[in-house]
Design a protein around this motif. Sequence first.
Motif, PDB file in Angstrom:
ATOM      1  N   ASN B  70       5.847  -8.937   2.129  1.00 34.41           N
ATOM      2  CA  ASN B  70       5.164  -7.745   2.624  1.00 34.41           C
ATOM      3  C   ASN B  70       6.020  -6.524   2.305  1.00 34.41           C
ATOM      4  O   ASN B  70       7.106  -6.638   1.739  1.00 34.41           O
ATOM      5  N   GLN B  71       5.524  -5.359   2.693  1.00 30.73           N
ATOM      6  CA  GLN B  71       6.236  -4.137   2.308  1.00 30.73           C
ATOM      7  C   GLN B  71       7.610  -4.022   2.980  1.00 30.73           C
ATOM      8  O   GLN B  71       8.544  -3.483   2.410  1.00 30.73           O
ATOM      9  N   THR B  72       7.717  -4.546   4.207  1.00 32.41           N
ATOM     10  CA  THR B  72       9.016  -4.490   4.888  1.00 32.41           C
ATOM     11  C   THR B  72      10.071  -5.231   4.076  1.00 32.41           C
ATOM     12  O   THR B  72      11.194  -4.754   3.910  1.00 32.41           O
ATOM     13  N   GLU B  73       9.691  -6.397   3.570  1.00 36.34           N
ATOM     14  CA  GLU B  73      10.637  -7.159   2.739  1.00 36.34           C
ATOM     15  C   GLU B  73      10.958  -6.402   1.462  1.00 36.34           C
ATOM     16  O   GLU B  73      12.114  -6.360   1.037  1.00 36.34           O
ATOM     17  N   ALA B  96       1.619   0.783   0.943  1.00 36.72           N
ATOM     18  CA  ALA B  96       1.344   1.580   2.136  1.00 36.72           C
ATOM     19  C   ALA B  96       2.289   2.775   2.125  1.00 36.72           C
ATOM     20  O   ALA B  96       3.339   2.728   1.490  1.00 36.72           O
ATOM     21  N   PRO B  97       1.906   3.868   2.812  1.00 32.27           N
ATOM     22  CA  PRO B  97       2.784   5.040   2.790  1.00 32.27           C
ATOM     23  C   PRO B  97       4.124   4.761   3.445  1.00 32.27           C
ATOM     24  O   PRO B  97       4.239   3.955   4.366  1.00 32.27           O
ATOM     25  N   LEU B  98       5.152   5.423   2.926  1.00 32.32           N
ATOM     26  CA  LEU B  98       6.506   5.252   3.467  1.00 32.32           C
ATOM     27  C   LEU B  98       6.692   6.204   4.645  1.00 32.32           C
ATOM     28  O   LEU B  98       6.267   7.348   4.602  1.00 32.32           O
ATOM     29  N   MET B 125      -0.117   8.986  -1.511  1.00 36.18           N
ATOM     30  CA  MET B 125       0.656   8.346  -0.461  1.00 36.18           C
ATOM     31  C   MET B 125       2.131   8.673  -0.591  1.00 36.18           C
ATOM     32  O   MET B 125       2.992   7.863  -0.250  1.00 36.18           O
ATOM     33  N   GLY B 126       2.432   9.840  -1.127  1.00 40.26           N
ATOM     34  CA  GLY B 126       3.829  10.197  -1.331  1.00 40.26           C
ATOM     35  C   GLY B 126       4.569  10.373  -0.025  1.00 40.26           C
ATOM     36  O   GLY B 126       3.988  10.663   1.012  1.00 40.26           O
ATOM     37  N   SER B 127       5.876  10.168  -0.081  1.00 37.20           N
ATOM     38  CA  SER B 127       6.691  10.345   1.118  1.00 37.20           C
ATOM     39  C   SER B 127       7.505  11.623   0.982  1.00 37.20           C
ATOM     40  O   SER B 127       7.833  12.032  -0.142  1.00 37.20           O
TER      41      SER B 127
END
Lengths: 492, 186
Positions: B70-73, B96-98, B125-127
């Motif tokens: 997943n994105q967390t990993e 997903a957005p940061l 979805m830029g941070s």
Amino acid sequence: MFDGARRRVVSLWFPRLASDRALRARPVAGPFALTLRADNTNRIHCLNPEAERRGLYRGMAFSDARAYCPELLSRLADPMADRRFLTGLRRWATRYCPWVGIEGDDGLVLDITGAAHLAGGEEAMLGDLRQRLCRGGLTVRIGLGDTRGAAWALAHHGEGVAPPGEALAVLGPLPVAGLRLDADSVTALQRLGLRTIAQLAAAARAPLARRFGPGLLMRLDQALGTQPEEISPQAEPPHYGLRMNLPEPIGLQADVMAGTARLLARLCDKLNRQETGARVLCLTLRRIDSQSRHVELRLARPMRDPARILPLFARGIDEVDAGFGIDQLRLEATQVEPLPVEQISHAGPDRQGRVADLITRIGARIGLENVQRFLPADSHIPERSFIIAPAAFSRPETGWNIPCPRPLIIFPPEAIAASGPRPPRHFRWRRMRLTTLRATGPERIAPEWWLDDENWRSGMRDYWRLETTEGRRLWLFHTPQNPGWFVQGEFP
Amino acid sequence: MSPITAFPLRPARVHEACGPLAAALAAVSAAQSGGQILWLREAWRPESINPAGLAAYVDPSRLLLARTGNQTETLAVAEEGLRDGSVPLVVLELTAPLGLTAGRRLQLAAQAGQGTGLCLIPEGMGSPAAETRWHCSPLPDPGSAAGDSTLQRWRLIKNKSGTLGVWDVRWSPSARRLTVVSAARE
């Protein structure tokens, strides 16, 4: 010549090694046999005395055996496990003397010269051997003689002890099969009327050598001690396990790391001496409530540098719950690979090694097999023109042969509405209306009939590279055998 | 001196790319960096990078792929890779957005390891922590030889230390070189 101590050799024969090992693990009552598949039939490999009393024998077809004895219980034989068991027994037997070798598939040979008095004499040593092996559930036949041949003959044909220098007197009445001869020679000797070793020893040597070759007399001389025969003890395989007991329990992460560092330094010394590198390390932390916590470290390549391995343990040790404290650390290299000494390069730092460390750390988080690399494969099918292999267990390969331009991004085929063998003029893809500017192709790729791939059931494909007036450059294919158009990739 | 400001990507920072050809910008950056490239993607995504297509930019054997759950990993592995500094370029495919924290942590990791990070993000979805943000899209190129067109428009839509700009560029697979066709006007 020094003649102070005569050689004394003990031969152990385990006639039922395989079934004894199986029954030690799970005892059963009644007739029992191990079966082994050979020549396309299941045959009896080894059986217990109860089964032998029912008239079964080794090498018998298993279906026959079951017909004779319906209550026969059986399991599959495992010759590899038997071999490992025998190796374990060999290691155990070094409690009596340092020279222990393996004899065939089911025996051990011990050179007890000068070691018998440590066990209280030969008689006491044999008694102790027999008692301990019987307690372990093993049937054993023991022979003791001046030579390996004499001991073997006594073990296999009516156990006994040959007093020093009196081999012929004891061996004499034994059959010639006790000389470790092949079956043909034994039959031929019996036809000549030479049934016992005494008769053979009394016969004229020259005709025997002419008839049977030098092998027969060599075996006889080896048994009687006129020709020497060595016992080759096996080297102990190196053991990569170390432990440290602590007088007071510890719980701080820095303390555990310091303990691990000490163990690791000793382990790496050992790895260094053997020119091997650890691939998998297991750190076992025993807590004072006698529970254990394991920290496994799988390395991306074999290593033996303590300074580099230690930081890789940090993450695993951080997650351990120390409870009321840890009082024993145990570090073992559970998987070891050869790692020869290499010339250190003076050209810059070791970047490959640092990348391997990074793979190890990432692998500890997401699984070592999820860190991958591309390897070239020999196929025209776009999905099979490369292999994705775990980076830790493969080497980077060059030699990419790409005859035609290929898209940078590929995805599972997405159908579009179009017909005919030529690319469509207008089409919709992913909710976009696209107009063809230019089409390059076709490039026909036929499915590989030797591999049944579900995605290629629709037959051969004609691939086109389409440039659209909107800018997107797509990789389309048409399946002429099952008409349809699909988008499979995008060019930059 | 490259005619494109902010490209090659500033080292020790994390950048973002979006648009249909974001992967092409990553491939060009990979071609211009030395050493191995760590490419992170979530395992469930159906589309994938094709090494045969990537070979026009960079030797695929230099690529290390990490498939995350997943994105967390993805973010954790990217932080590890950037902080380590043994790979000069880390490419992350985000879905997903940061958040502010995650973006800042990536920047700090890149600063510590002196590596470059490049997030391939979905459009919009830029941070806020990104150093630069690029939008890459293909352009029709009737003038080039058939099957050879690689014309694309790179728009620099965010730049923390410099001006924005738009460039039409072309990649030459044989010379492995990026050429700026003309400074496009917007």
